[in-house]
Design a protein around this motif. Structure first.
Motif, PDB file in Angstrom:
ATOM      1  N   THR A 165     -16.059   0.605   2.357  1.00 44.34           N
ATOM      2  CA  THR A 165     -15.210  -0.306   1.870  1.00 44.34           C
ATOM      3  C   THR A 165     -15.032   0.089   0.374  1.00 44.34           C
ATOM      4  O   THR A 165     -16.216  -0.218  -0.229  1.00 44.34           O
TER       5      THR A 165
ATOM      6  N   GLU B 144       1.001  -1.324  -0.108  1.00 46.37           N
ATOM      7  CA  GLU B 144      -0.022   0.024   0.071  1.00 46.37           C
ATOM      8  C   GLU B 144       0.866   1.224   0.067  1.00 46.37           C
ATOM      9  O   GLU B 144       1.914   1.335   0.652  1.00 46.37           O
TER      10      GLU B 144
ATOM     11  N   CYS C 124      -8.208   4.660  -4.165  1.00 44.97           N
ATOM     12  CA  CYS C 124      -9.336   5.704  -3.460  1.00 44.97           C
ATOM     13  C   CYS C 124      -8.889   6.903  -3.088  1.00 44.97           C
ATOM     14  O   CYS C 124      -7.446   6.867  -2.715  1.00 44.97           O
TER      15      CYS C 124
ATOM     16  N   ASP D 278     -12.103  -3.561  -4.957  1.00 46.08           N
ATOM     17  CA  ASP D 278     -10.979  -3.677  -5.562  1.00 46.08           C
ATOM     18  C   ASP D 278     -11.358  -3.710  -7.199  1.00 46.08           C
ATOM     19  O   ASP D 278     -12.536  -4.005  -7.473  1.00 46.08           O
ATOM     20  N   GLN D 279     -10.329  -3.352  -8.053  1.00 47.29           N
ATOM     21  CA  GLN D 279     -10.633  -3.331  -9.535  1.00 47.29           C
ATOM     22  C   GLN D 279      -9.479  -3.913 -10.133  1.00 47.29           C
ATOM     23  O   GLN D 279      -8.250  -3.950  -9.821  1.00 47.29           O
TER      24      GLN D 279
ATOM     25  N   ASN E 208      -6.344  -1.328  -5.368  1.00 42.07           N
ATOM     26  CA  ASN E 208      -7.463  -0.986  -4.972  1.00 42.07           C
ATOM     27  C   ASN E 208      -7.015   0.686  -4.642  1.00 42.07           C
ATOM     28  O   ASN E 208      -6.044   0.806  -3.980  1.00 42.07           O
TER      29      ASN E 208
END
Length: 969
Positions: A499, A452, A527, A502-503, A525
């Protein structure tokens, strides 16, 4: 009794107070041979100057070498209380005749040794002149000698209070004029010796303790001064929105456009421009080529002090190669020009005939106004008519872009296609503007990272570029594919309850002939975090704490008031270090609060510029700070050199009373490699108007940062890295404005380099820490005095109070709370009258060693100094770290001894502790708790005659417990 006298001249002092009550009410108490005298008290002065002389009787001349002089510096906190700021002790062997004695600054020693040994010399300095004479000055009263039976022996020196009559004779009143100092004698090469207990041994690699750069009895004044400017034109002036500045009158000329101008060249073309003349001042508009109907929309402003004529000339000219041709003239009598007072409507421009024979008209407007006029910010001023880059002179308002945290979680990739016969080594590269981060390399065709990353994004957003790169050599990477993700498709969330799904993203390759990537996909993921506040300033003096999402801004945090700032003028400017060969200063001010930046106009060639500009901000949080910086404009002649830094100040909103106008002059301080320098004084008028007092009080009990900072907190190191990215983004966006707000200005206002290492800052922070714990240390010293019965009356009173509290334990908390309340009431009279400012003494900037400054301004991460100097600094840092290492080891050892009580590492000690615990449980069960507490307290505070000279048994038992120090290599 001898006729010799010991003369002591108390010259001056440089003090560092222990508390935060602004100034110091200092006085000096001298003690010699059972005689005591006090100097006058200097109210609210941390650099007091006395120049007062005192004389002591010398009882035995032969015994003079065994005597010593003590000087205590006290801070008078009230009419009956005082706190010791430091002391010095001078041996009798140092007393010289008057003809050889010189004034010398002595370092003040604290009364108790501190665990930070280098902080022991931080109490400041006291300048004294000590001499022996047989002809004291008749203007200074002598100290009446003690009686014969009070003369101490050669080895014992007691101090007794002298009668009030003698005390009044020996202590001049604070309102009396101090005696004139004697003519200074030639300075001796070495200071008089002091007692060993007062000396501070310099460490091997210097600069570990504050070193004196030379003692100046009249140091520069770095304090805030209250001013009384005439704001808003006085009481009889018409109320206006600019009531925090002094009115400045200008003559405005707005040239809009022209029509049907006559042709002047033989070719029939016309290249018109307009000259505006007022006395010796001439302003020119830009010229247009072959245009008889030009549109200018330019405004010129002439200060009333620059009006050297009663006639204003507006001349239309035709630009030519050899000589410009005259087209026409419009003249105005200044006595007939109207005056416009804001907020009246703007004056409508009119058409004026240029040439009555050939025709042609110019639309313009002329009026007298003030800086409150709407045309003020767009005008070209009479003091900057010759500047090449006139746009950099104007005042402007900027807004920082809205910043977001972008969270990207790289999960995995599928079906990577690698050239055959090569071991895969892919990694993911994430790029957003100039921010680039990478995952760790993997060794699979279906790699999984699950890493991340957090980046900073600014509106309007740029595309997020994510690519997979395969390392084919040491310095060579091949892009396997990439994807551009528009921010419109990225999810946004306010809090941690939502939440984000995911893509999968398909990667595209630039080289379709070599490998197909139709099936290669990347699992992400992504955002935008709208619940955070993106920090672009330090949290200690930030100007805004609101979250990024607009919905949270309007609904959850309403405005609590309005902050108004009037930038009046600067006095006594000095040339900045970045000016180079410039011989004058082109100053402008920049103020930042929240997302709003304001920039005043640049006043050229002036060391005492007058701005008188007023700005307004909405306040959402009282624990915020407004920052005002002053800069030297180096862009007037098209130079790419950075603007010079003259100084900055900070004002915390919570220190301002609602509705009160603060008019003060703040010193502009800059720390240079040569030391701290005062660059001038900035005069400001500040007013905070609270719209809802209840809402402001409620705000104190709310979290300082938005909820996401506590639900999913960022690491400290990560916050600092993201802060640097945020500052770079803001600087890049504001540098695109016109006039641009340069990068060095944004970094200086945001204090982006505050996290860099500095010996000066480290010592200052440790001194702050020792000052914080000085109250606890003072309480411990007071309790030791109570236990030793140094003051029997006070010890008896404490015993009585302790007995009452033990018998009525329900009164302990109420009494404690009431005592805190009374302390706050007592300290109300010592409250600061003015907002706090940058303190050179707290910052350890007024007496710092040049080598430390050289280290602080050295380049990072690669030093520009010689290897020998870098090695010396490293060795010095090692010596400091060794002290910290020893302190940490001692603390760890004490904790390990506590663990050893029950760990059976020392079986005999643990057995004895078990027996002691069992016996204690039985005794505590039988004996009432109040009786046990009462007996314990009385035992601790017992009289010294019931005490031994060795430590008690429990302390000896604890010191014998094993620690893990002997297990270390």
């Amino acid at each position: 009794m001898s006729n010799l006298k010991l003369g002591v001249e108390v010259i001056s002092a440089r003090l560092k107070p222990r508390d935060d009550y602004g100034g110091v009410n200092a006085f000096v108490e001298l003690r010699f041979d059972d005689q005591k005298v006090k100097s006058s008290t200097k109210i609210d002065d941390s650099s007091p100057v006395w120049n007062e002389k005192f004389f002591f009787n010398i009882s035995e001349t032969e015994d003079l070498s065994n005597l010593f002089l003590e000087a205590y510096v006290y801070n008078k906190t009230s009419s009956i209380t005082k706190s010791c700021l430091g002391k010095i002790r001078i041996l009798g062997t140092a007393f010289l005749p008057y003809s050889e004695a010189v004034g010398w600054p002595y370092p003040l020693e604290k009364e108790k040794w501190s665990m930070f040994s280098f902080a022991a010399a931080s109490g400041g300095e006291l300048a004294l002149k000590v001499f022996v004479t047989d002809n004291p000055s008749p203007k200074v009263p002598n100290v009446i000698p003690p009686t014969p039976n009070k003369i101490p022996s050669k080895t014992t020196h007691r101090v007794h209070n002298i009668p009030k009559t003698e005390k009044s004779k020996s202590s001049p009143r604070g309102d009396q004029k101090p005696s004139q100092p004697q003519p200074s004698e030639p300075q001796r090469p070495q200071p008089p010796p002091v007692m060993e207990s007062s000396r501070f041994q310099e460490p091997r690699f210097g600069s570990l303790i504050p070193t004196t750069m030379g003692f100046n009895p009249n140091p520069p004044d770095y304090s805030i001064k209250q001013t009384n400017p005439v704001l808003g034109g006085g009481r009889r002036a018409r109320p206006s929105a600019h009531d925090l500045v002094e009115p400045m009158e200008f003559l405005f000329i707005k040239i809009v456009k022209a029509r049907d101008l006559p042709r002047m060249d033989k070719t029939g073309s016309l290249d018109p421009y307009i000259e505006v003349k007022l006395g010796n001042f001439t302003a020119k508009t830009k010229h247009f080529e072959k245009n008889q109907n030009p549109v200018w929309n330019e405004v010129f402003a002439f200060s009333k002090s620059d009006q050297q004529s009663n006639v204003l000339d507006v001349i239309v000219m035709d630009k030519d190669v050899i000589k410009d041709d005259f087209v026409g003239l419009i003249q105005f009598d200044l006595n007939e020009i109207p005056t416009r007072v804001a907020p009246d409507s703007p004056l409508a421009p009119e058409w004026y005939r240029v040439n009555h024979e050939r025709g042609g008209d110019v639309m313009l407007a002329v009026w007298f106004g003030t800086q409150a006029d709407e045309a003020f910010s767009d005008a070209t001023y009479s003091d900057a008519l010759n500047a090449v880059n006139k746009s950099s002179l104007r005042s402007k308002v900027y807004h920082s872009p809205r910043l977001w945290y972008l969270r990207v979680n790289v999960i995995e990739a599928q079906d990577l296609v690698i050239v055959p016969d090569r071991f895969p080594n892919p990694s993911v590269k994430i790029k957003l503007g100039i921010q680039v981060v990478r995952t760790k390399p993997s060794h699979s065709l279906n790699p999984r990272w699950n890493e991340e990353f957090t980046l900073v994004a600014a509106e309007p957003f740029e595309d997020l570029i994510i690519s997979i790169e395969d390392r084919v050599a040491v310095n060579r990477e091949e892009t396997l594919g990439e994807v551009h993700i528009p921010f419109g498709s990225i999810s946004r969330r306010i809090d941690d309850n939502r939440t984000v799904p995911d893509q999968w993203f398909s990667l595209k390759s630039e080289n379709q002939r070599r490998v197909r990537f139709a099936t290669t996909r990347l699992h992400l993921n992504v955002c935008l975090e709208g619940g955070y506040h993106v920090l672009d300033e330090s949290t200690y003096y930030s100007s805004d704490f609101r979250p990024s999402m607009k919905e949270l801004l309007s609904h959850k945090q309403p405005s609590i008031g309005v902050l108004e700032l009037g930038i009046l003028r600067i006095e006594g400017l000095s040339l900045s270090q970045e000016t180079g060969k410039k011989e004058t200063v082109d100053a402008y001010c920049v103020a930042k609060y929240g997302t709003k930046w304001v920039r005043t106009r640049t006043i050229t060639n002036c060391f005492n510029p007058r701005f008188n500009e007023q700005y307004t901000w909405e306040v959402y949080e009282p624990a915020t700070v407004i920052t005002i910086g002053v800069f030297d404009n180096n862009q007037l002649n098209g130079s790419n050199k950075g603007d010079g830094k003259i100084g900055k100040i900070r004002v915390r909103i919570s220190t301002l009373e609602s509705g009160r106008i603060y008019t003060n002059s703040y010193p502009l301080l800059v720390l240079r490699p040569s030391g701290v320098k005062k660059m001038g004084e900035l005069h400001l008028a500040i007013r905070f108007s609270c719209s809802s007092y209840i809402q402001m009080l409620v705000q104190y009990w709310k979290p300082l940062l938005p909820k996401m900072h506590y639900a999913r907190p960022l690491k400290v190191v990560q916050q600092e890295i993201l802060r640097q990215h945020a500052v770079n983004l803001v600087a890049a966006r504001l540098s695109r404005a016109e006039p641009p707000l340069r990068k060095e200005v944004v970094e200086y206002i945001s204090d982006s380099n505050s996290h860099f290492w500095s010996m000066r800052k480290s010592r200052a922070n440790l001194f702050r820490l020792s000052s914080v714990f000085s109250c606890l240390l003072g309480t411990g010293e007071w309790f030791q005095d109570i236990c030793r019965w140094k003051k029997p009356l006070a010890s008896t009173a404490i015993h009585v109070v302790y007995f009452v509290l033990v018998c009525s334990p329900e009164m302990i908390l109420p009494v404690m709370c009431f005592c805190l309340f009374m302390v706050a009431v007592w300290n109300y009279r010592l409250r600061p009258r003015q907002p706090p400012h940058m303190d050179t003494r707290i910052s350890f900037a007024d007496n710092i060693h040049p080598e430390e400054l050289n280290e602080e301004f050295d380049t990072f991460p690669y030093s520009s100094q010689d290897p020998g100097i870098v090695k010396m600094r490293y060795e010095r840092l090692r010596s400091i770290a060794s002290r910290a290492q020893t302190v940490v080891g001692d603390i760890a050892g004490q904790g390990e001894r506590v663990h050893a009580l029950l760990s059976w590492r020392d079986p005999r000690a643990t057995s004895m502790f078990m027996v002691l615990c069992f016996v204690s449980s039985v005794v505590l069960y039988v004996v009432p708790f109040k009786v046990f507490v009462l007996l314990t307290g009385l035992y601790i505070m017992r009289h010294p005659r019931f005490r031994g000279k060795t430590p008690p048994g429990l302390v000896n038992f604890f010191r014998r417990l094993p620690a893990k120090t002997d297990c270390m290599l």
